[in-house]
Design a protein around this motif. Structure first.
Motif, short mmCIF file in Angstrom:
data_model
loop_
_atom_site.label_atom_id
_atom_site.label_comp_id
_atom_site.label_asym_id
_atom_site.label_seq_id
_atom_site.Cartn_x
_atom_site.Cartn_y
_atom_site.Cartn_z
N CYS A 5 0.74 -1.46 -0.18
CA CYS A 5 0.29 0.33 -0.07
C CYS A 5 0.94 1.53 0.21
N CYS A 6 0.08 2.47 -0.34
CA CYS A 6 1.24 3.85 -0.23
C CYS A 6 -0.02 5.08 0.43
N SER A 7 0.93 5.87 0.19
CA SER A 7 -0.06 6.86 0.04
C SER A 7 -1.28 7.10 -0.23
N VAL A 8 -2.25 8.02 -0.41
CA VAL A 8 -2.88 9.58 -1.33
C VAL A 8 -2.20 9.72 -2.31
N LEU A 9 -1.20 10.25 -1.42
CA LEU A 9 -0.14 11.58 -2.18
C LEU A 9 0.80 10.56 -2.94
N ASP A 10 1.13 9.90 -2.94
CA ASP A 10 2.73 8.76 -3.67
C ASP A 10 1.90 7.96 -4.57
N ALA A 11 0.58 7.03 -4.30
CA ALA A 11 -0.54 6.98 -4.67
C ALA A 11 -0.85 7.63 -6.03
N ALA A 12 -0.90 9.19 -6.28
CA ALA A 12 -1.33 10.60 -7.19
C ALA A 12 0.26 10.31 -7.98
N LYS A 13 1.25 10.79 -7.17
CA LYS A 13 2.88 11.27 -7.92
C LYS A 13 3.00 10.16 -9.04
N SER A 14 3.07 8.85 -8.56
CA SER A 14 2.66 7.57 -9.73
C SER A 14 2.43 7.46 -10.66
N ILE A 15 1.31 7.53 -11.00
CA ILE A 15 0.19 8.07 -11.97
C ILE A 15 0.82 9.28 -12.66
N GLY A 16 0.23 10.61 -12.02
CA GLY A 16 0.77 11.45 -12.37
C GLY A 16 -0.58 12.30 -12.71
N VAL A 17 -1.52 11.50 -11.87
CA VAL A 17 -2.78 12.33 -11.49
C VAL A 17 -2.71 13.55 -10.25
N SER A 18 -3.68 14.14 -9.81
CA SER A 18 -4.03 14.74 -8.23
C SER A 18 -4.49 13.74 -7.02
N ARG A 19 -4.57 14.12 -6.28
CA ARG A 19 -5.21 13.80 -4.80
C ARG A 19 -7.05 13.79 -5.34
N ALA A 20 -6.94 14.76 -5.85
CA ALA A 20 -8.83 15.13 -6.20
C ALA A 20 -8.68 13.60 -6.74
N THR A 21 -8.81 13.46 -7.86
CA THR A 21 -8.88 12.09 -9.03
C THR A 21 -8.43 11.10 -8.24
N ILE A 22 -7.39 10.72 -7.28
CA ILE A 22 -7.46 9.66 -6.34
C ILE A 22 -8.93 9.48 -5.62
N TYR A 23 -9.18 10.82 -4.57
CA TYR A 23 -10.48 10.18 -4.10
C TYR A 23 -11.12 10.21 -4.55
N ASN A 24 -12.02 11.09 -6.13
CA ASN A 24 -12.69 10.01 -7.03
C ASN A 24 -12.64 8.57 -7.25
#
Length: 54
Positions: A5-24
């Protein structure tokens, strides 16, 4: 051993999207998460599946 697992921020950075996109995507059920205490962690396997499908 690779992290599961990783944080929401790390997930967003790893695929080049915003945190808001991850939350959506979390709301839509496109990626899997776990809650550990007060922290939301994104399952790396679900990020990989999403990236491979794109």
């Amino acid at each position: 051993m690779e992290p599961l697992c990783c944080s929401v921020l790390d997930a967003a950075k790893s695929i080049g999207v915003s945190r808001a996109t991850i939350y959506n995507w979390m709301k839509e059920g496109r990626i899997e998460t776990s809650r550990v205490g007060g922290r939301r962690l994104v399952k790396i396997a679900s990020i990989r599946r999403l990236a491979e499908a794109a």
